[in-house]
Motif scaffolding. Structure first.
Motif, PDB file in Angstrom:
ATOM      1  N   LEU A  57     -23.296  18.846 -64.892  1.00 45.43           N
ATOM      2  CA  LEU A  57     -22.186  19.805 -64.438  1.00 45.43           C
ATOM      3  C   LEU A  57     -21.671  20.512 -65.849  1.00 45.43           C
ATOM      4  O   LEU A  57     -21.443  21.575 -65.943  1.00 45.43           O
ATOM      5  CB  LEU A  57     -21.191  19.141 -63.601  1.00 45.43           C
ATOM      6  CG  LEU A  57     -20.001  19.972 -63.353  1.00 45.43           C
ATOM      7  CD1 LEU A  57     -20.299  21.249 -62.523  1.00 45.43           C
ATOM      8  CD2 LEU A  57     -18.850  19.247 -62.461  1.00 45.43           C
ATOM      9  N   TRP A  58     -21.560  19.422 -66.720  1.00 41.17           N
ATOM     10  CA  TRP A  58     -20.826  20.045 -67.996  1.00 41.17           C
ATOM     11  C   TRP A  58     -21.929  21.052 -68.695  1.00 41.17           C
ATOM     12  O   TRP A  58     -21.478  22.198 -69.243  1.00 41.17           O
ATOM     13  CB  TRP A  58     -20.694  19.033 -69.075  1.00 41.17           C
ATOM     14  CG  TRP A  58     -20.226  19.211 -70.341  1.00 41.17           C
ATOM     15  CD1 TRP A  58     -20.682  19.232 -71.410  1.00 41.17           C
ATOM     16  CD2 TRP A  58     -18.727  19.737 -70.521  1.00 41.17           C
ATOM     17  NE1 TRP A  58     -19.833  19.875 -72.486  1.00 41.17           N
ATOM     18  CE2 TRP A  58     -18.726  20.084 -71.907  1.00 41.17           C
ATOM     19  CE3 TRP A  58     -17.577  19.958 -69.672  1.00 41.17           C
ATOM     20  CZ2 TRP A  58     -17.695  20.513 -72.596  1.00 41.17           C
ATOM     21  CZ3 TRP A  58     -16.546  20.463 -70.399  1.00 41.17           C
ATOM     22  CH2 TRP A  58     -16.361  20.862 -71.734  1.00 41.17           C
ATOM     23  N   THR A  94     -22.186  14.380 -64.085  1.00 42.41           N
ATOM     24  CA  THR A  94     -21.287  14.638 -64.923  1.00 42.41           C
ATOM     25  C   THR A  94     -21.814  15.696 -66.178  1.00 42.41           C
ATOM     26  O   THR A  94     -21.220  16.622 -66.449  1.00 42.41           O
ATOM     27  CB  THR A  94     -20.306  13.742 -65.395  1.00 42.41           C
ATOM     28  OG1 THR A  94     -19.936  13.201 -64.406  1.00 42.41           O
ATOM     29  CG2 THR A  94     -19.172  14.336 -66.379  1.00 42.41           C
ATOM     30  N   ALA A 119     -23.314   9.046 -61.311  1.00 44.54           N
ATOM     31  CA  ALA A 119     -22.161   9.712 -61.603  1.00 44.54           C
ATOM     32  C   ALA A 119     -22.128  10.466 -63.042  1.00 44.54           C
ATOM     33  O   ALA A 119     -21.849  11.402 -63.234  1.00 44.54           O
ATOM     34  CB  ALA A 119     -21.034   9.009 -61.253  1.00 44.54           C
ATOM     35  N   GLY A 120     -22.671   9.619 -64.083  1.00 47.72           N
ATOM     36  CA  GLY A 120     -22.844  10.042 -65.312  1.00 47.72           C
ATOM     37  C   GLY A 120     -23.652  11.189 -65.428  1.00 47.72           C
ATOM     38  O   GLY A 120     -23.400  12.199 -66.337  1.00 47.72           O
TER      39      GLY A 120
END
Length: 273
Positions: free
Chosen positions: A24-25, A21, A17-18
């Motif tokens: 994606l960022w 993220t 998940a990290g």
């Protein structure tokens, strides 16, 4: 016969998940804008892209930009290392203030630097040094905004250099220059290269600090960032995007090469230990 694909293992502290993220960022902030820029540069096809980057004024601005940025990176490599050495190895009154001033270009709007340099080295120079609309003026402006990169890259490495090795070299009769060249510099080289690469990348795309002191004279002092602004003002966004892609490619290539060289140097140092 059944072919099974192994699922790649994700290791670390943040988990899938990290990582998702973070990716994606970066995609939203970096990759998507760069992809849009690249797409816009080919609005008129490959021929239009080629014509835009090979226009005489575009080539001249790229030559000025790359040439000045190389000079700035080389000067930073030498002077930035010297400043870092003084801040780490020497004690003097006002050291804390000097150390804080190194980061000032990060906080100060670069257009302010251009205004100050124009007042100091412009036509009404109080010190009778006239650098307005000259390439040395561009160099001085870019040295101001790129000052922190080499200094902040070299400082932490210099702090970790084993002083016992230097003392051993001195006890064997090595002078200061020999000790620096054979003992200290190999440890600092990756940091110096990395900082110089960042300084080059910053200089190659700089606009604010050169907009006034540079004079924006085509084929003489016009930087590519100023050429891009000019193309936008005359409603040629495709030309502006094409030259921007070239600057992006040059910066990426330089940073990639320096990263590979630095990693190779670090591997050699690790193997020699």
């Amino acid at each position: 016969m059944t072919i099974r694909f192994k699922r790649p293992k994700v290791r670390g502290t943040v988990g899938p998940a990290g990582i998702a993220t973070a990716v994606l960022w970066l995609s939203i902030i970096v990759l998507l804008p760069l992809a849009a820029l690249t797409f816009a540069s080919f609005d008129e096809g490959i021929t239009g892209f080629w014509d835009a980057i090979t226009a005489p004024t575009a080539i001249a601005s790229l030559q000025v930009t790359v040439g000045v940025s190389v000079v700035v990176a080389l000067i930073n490599a030498v002077m930035g290392t010297l400043v870092a050495w003084v801040l780490v190895r020497d004690e003097f009154p006002g050291k804390g203030i000097v150390n804080a001033l190194i980061d000032l270009p990060f906080a100060l709007p670069t257009i302010v630097a251009s205004i100050v340099l124009l007042a100091l080295y412009g036509p009404q120079s109080p010190v009778d040094i006239h650098l307005n609309a000259t390439r040395p003026g561009l160099v001085v402006a870019l040295l101001f905004v790129t000052l922190p990169f080499v200094v902040r890259s070299v400082q932490p490495v210099l702090l970790e250099v084993d002083r016992d090795v230097e003392q051993a070299a001195a006890s064997l009769g090595a002078n200061n220059w020999t000790t620096f060249r054979l003992v200290i510099f190999p440890a600092l080289a990756p940091a110096i290269l990395g900082g110089a690469g960042l300084a080059f990348a910053r200089a190659i795309g700089e606009y604010g600090s050169v907009v006034l002191i540079g004079g924006n004279i085509p084929r003489l002092t016009q930087m590519s960032s100023q050429y891009i602004q000019q193309q936008i003002e005359i409603d040629r966004p495709t030309n502006a995007a094409a030259v921007s892609v070239v600057l992006l490619a040059v910066s990426f290539a330089v940073l990639l090469i320096l990263r590979l060289v630095s990693q190779r140097s670090l591997r050699r140092q690790a193997a020699s230990v």
